[in-house]
Design an enzyme around this catalytic site. Sequence first.
Site, PDB file in Angstrom:
ATOM      1  N   THR A  99      41.735  44.189  30.904  1.00 54.48           N
ATOM      2  CA  THR A  99      43.135  44.030  31.302  1.00 54.48           C
ATOM      3  C   THR A  99      43.385  45.002  32.442  1.00 54.48           C
ATOM      4  OG1 THR A  99      43.783  43.427  29.055  1.00 54.48           O
ATOM      5  CG2 THR A  99      45.531  44.167  30.519  1.00 54.48           C
ATOM      6  N   GLU A 199      43.762  46.890  50.021  1.00 54.79           N
ATOM      7  CA  GLU A 199      44.412  47.921  50.821  1.00 54.79           C
ATOM      8  C   GLU A 199      44.621  47.451  52.259  1.00 54.79           C
ATOM      9  OE1 GLU A 199      41.536  48.403  49.064  1.00 54.79           O
ATOM     10  OE2 GLU A 199      42.780  49.079  47.382  1.00 54.79           O
ATOM     11  N   ASN A 241      32.299  44.310  48.849  1.00 57.66           N
ATOM     12  CA  ASN A 241      32.822  44.161  50.218  1.00 57.66           C
ATOM     13  C   ASN A 241      33.018  45.541  50.809  1.00 57.66           C
ATOM     14  OD1 ASN A 241      35.198  44.012  48.103  1.00 57.66           O
ATOM     15  ND2 ASN A 241      36.068  44.905  49.952  1.00 57.66           N
TER      16      ASN A 241
HETATM   17  I1  8IG Z   1      35.759  43.446  44.197  1.00 55.89           I
HETATM   18  O1  8IG Z   1      38.346  46.320  48.686  1.00 55.89           O
HETATM   19  C1  8IG Z   1      37.074  44.622  45.062  1.00 55.89           C
HETATM   20  N1  8IG Z   1      38.013  45.191  44.346  1.00 55.89           N
HETATM   21  N2  8IG Z   1      41.374  48.066  45.738  1.00 55.89           N
HETATM   22  N3  8IG Z   1      39.843  47.186  47.240  1.00 55.89           N
HETATM   23  C2  8IG Z   1      40.326  47.297  45.974  1.00 55.89           C
HETATM   24  N4  8IG Z   1      39.793  46.670  44.952  1.00 55.89           N
HETATM   25  C3  8IG Z   1      38.730  45.905  45.198  1.00 55.89           C
HETATM   26  C4  8IG Z   1      38.175  45.739  46.458  1.00 55.89           C
HETATM   27  C5  8IG Z   1      38.767  46.423  47.544  1.00 55.89           C
HETATM   28  N5  8IG Z   1      37.130  44.914  46.349  1.00 55.89           N
END
Ligand code: 8IG
Length: 278
Positions: A99, A199, A241
């Site tokens: 969650t 972000e 990523n």
């Molecule tokens: I998967 O680039 C994933 N979760 N905050 N930023 C944030 N959460 C994520 C990201 C990201 N990639």
Amino acid sequence: MPSTTSPNPLDDPAADPFEVAQRAAAQLAEVTGAERHDIALTLGSGWGRAAEVMGETTATIPAAEIEGFSASGVAGHSGTLRSILLPTGKRALVIGARTHFYEGHGVRRVVHSVRTAAAAGATTMILTNGAGGIKSTWRPGQPVLISDHINLTAASPLEGATFIDLTDLYSARLRELARTVDAGLDEGVYVQFRGPHYETPAEVQMAKTIGGHIVGMSTALEAIAARQAGMEILGLSLITNLAAGISKEKLSHAEVLQAGKDAEQELSELLAKIVAKL
Ligand code: 8IG
């Protein structure tokens, strides 16, 4: 037995979340036939297949059947609890039902799986996630260890005057152990944002400036609850990523899921080997 439609007892402010976790653990013992679990793992994006590789699954339970859990609302998150008999004879509880704080159900629900695992006897908590990478040397598909965190949610699972030390929150011993499996594992500071939006590039620069290397939307609050419960914590992020602005690409949830799928086999083997050493 509570169903997905019955009210969640954690939503009652008068409820004691630790008592709810105790009842959930008792239910879990009953339906899995395993009196206790030694190790708990929360498997985030990209880490799901580890449950297949690590040992023999003896029970798979829809999480929503256990008190305090709610059905998962995110595509790619499976919503089950599994009891796994490891080759070492230990028992692992695999939590495929996270969650997230951004779901808006409050921190008690976010950390309920951790508290249930602790109530079920688990002394090791392995928290995994898919996350964005800030270090320019990192590539999508790369697993990294979490060395520490910065909690930017402005929330805490601790209620009242509960002052808990968070030094060495992500166990140095377990990070060392993970490196005996893969000596090349890099590590970084995980920054938990509330999400669910990714972000802005400016926010990623802020995270970098304050000492962050990984950006995500989970894990930090769970780690705090695990420490409160006295568990030893290992944190692992799959960099799915590069964080916004670190590369020129835009971020898409579909690409995040794809990066997870591509890395899944390697990650499951890594995690299985780590668990075998616990
Ligand atoms: I998967 O680039 C994933 N979760 N905050 N930023 C944030 N959460 C994520 C990201 C990201 N990639």
